[in-house]
Design a protein around this motif. Structure first.
Motif: not given
Length: 331
Positions: A318-331, A299-310
């Motif tokens: 303690g089992g807290g919130p999720r975090r991920f680094a992706c411009f096109q996260p899966l739903s 699912v990579a886009t041109a942005r994925c090839r150029e920028e590091v996702p924050p």
């Protein structure tokens, strides 16, 4: 102590490799880049990823077996990286470690009593009789009889040697237990026994130690970890409660790892959409620009090839919130 037992922020480590046969241009290998995680007392965090993802390097920095090039580590309220070697060695009483291969982590010249009591001797805990009693109790807890005290590691099977290593790791009643691929060198027939033993010992310990577990077998991780952090080419690309992360991965690389695990029956849940990924990981010596996973990502886009996702989400023990680094996260 308030806050996490272990807190790692912005950890970084580069290695410089020489050219072929020691000649030619030297290259810089980014083994770990901006890695952050936290572990609460009594909690188990798993670091997972393919070989070369940087998980063992990150753990070796936490143990200060190698020094990081950047970042901070706080353990039990102490700035771990600022400790001089003498104080560091005293503080290491609070950490127990089980390495991957007991054939190489146990000194073949020592007998079992010497191996299990060595941390107690180093930290000057008890006298000889007290240390022996502690060794007998620990060996009994891991299923090794007292008669084994005078024997040497070579006289035991791989599973028994790893049980001895576990007894040694628990000898000082550590607050943090580091397990670096603790069953991957064992026969399949004894892996479940060792895992169940670790779970039983953790549950029965008072207080229960926190655990940093390094592995690549997600079926094992699902069994032992409260939370899981997924590493790819030196970075954490996703982290969250293990069950939730496995059910609904947000990063395509997490989906790839889940898809690569064999299903035991046709009725098992199929991998999520977006998990079909081809190719091999790039070398840490030549990480692609942008998102390092983009050459393998469906699912990579041109942005994925150029920028590091924050990172999206927040870091929490303690089992807290999720975090991920992706411009096109899966739903």
């Amino acid at each position: 102590m308030s806050g996490p037992l272990l807190e790692v922020a912005g950890l970084r480590k580069d290695f410089v490799s020489a050219g072929r046969f020691g000649r030619g241009a030297r290259s810089r290998v980014a083994a770990v880049s901006d890695v952050s995680f936290a572990v609460d007392a009594g909690e188990t965090l798993a670091l997972v990823g393919e070989s070369g993802s940087g998980k063992t390097t990150a753990v070796r920095m936490v143990l200060r077996l190698i020094e990081p090039d950047g970042g901070t580590i706080r353990f039990d309220g102490v700035d771990w990286l600022s400790l001089p070697i003498g104080e560091l060695n005293r503080q290491r009483r609070k950490v127990g470690v089980v390495f991957q291969d007991p054939a190489t982590s146990l000194d073949p010249r020592m007998n079992v009593e010497q191996i299990v009591t060595e941390p107690l001797v180093i930290h000057r805990v008890g006298d000889r009789k007290e240390r022996r009693r502690r060794a007998v109790a620990l060996l009994s807890a891991v299923g090794i009889p007292e008669s084994a005290l005078e024997r040497r590691p070579v006289e035991f099977s791989g599973g028994q040697r790893q049980r001895i290593a576990i007894a040694r790791a628990l000898s000082t009643a550590p607050k943090l237990l580091v397990l670096d691929e603790p069953i991957s060198a064992l026969d399949v027939s004894v892996r479940a026994q060792v895992l169940n033993l670790l779970a039983d010992l953790s549950e029965s310990s008072t207080p229960r130690p926190a655990t940093l577990f390094v592995g690549h077998d997600l079926s094992v991780v699902a069994h032992v970890a409260h939370r899981t952090a997924v590493m790819y080419l030196g970075r954490i690309v996703e982290e969250g409660p293990t069950g939730e992360l496995f059910r609904t991965p947000r990063h395509p690389y997490t989906a790839l790892l889940l898809a690569s695990q064999p299903r035991r029956s046709p009725s098992e849940r199929r991998p999520p959409e977006g998990a079909s990924v081809a190719g091999e990981p790039a070398s840490a010596a030549s990480i692609p620009p942008g998102c390092a996973f983009h050459p393998r990502c469906p699912v990579a886009t041109a942005r994925c090839r150029e920028e590091v996702p924050p990172e999206t989400g927040s870091l929490a023990a303690g089992g807290g919130p999720r975090r991920f680094a992706c411009f096109q996260p899966l739903s």
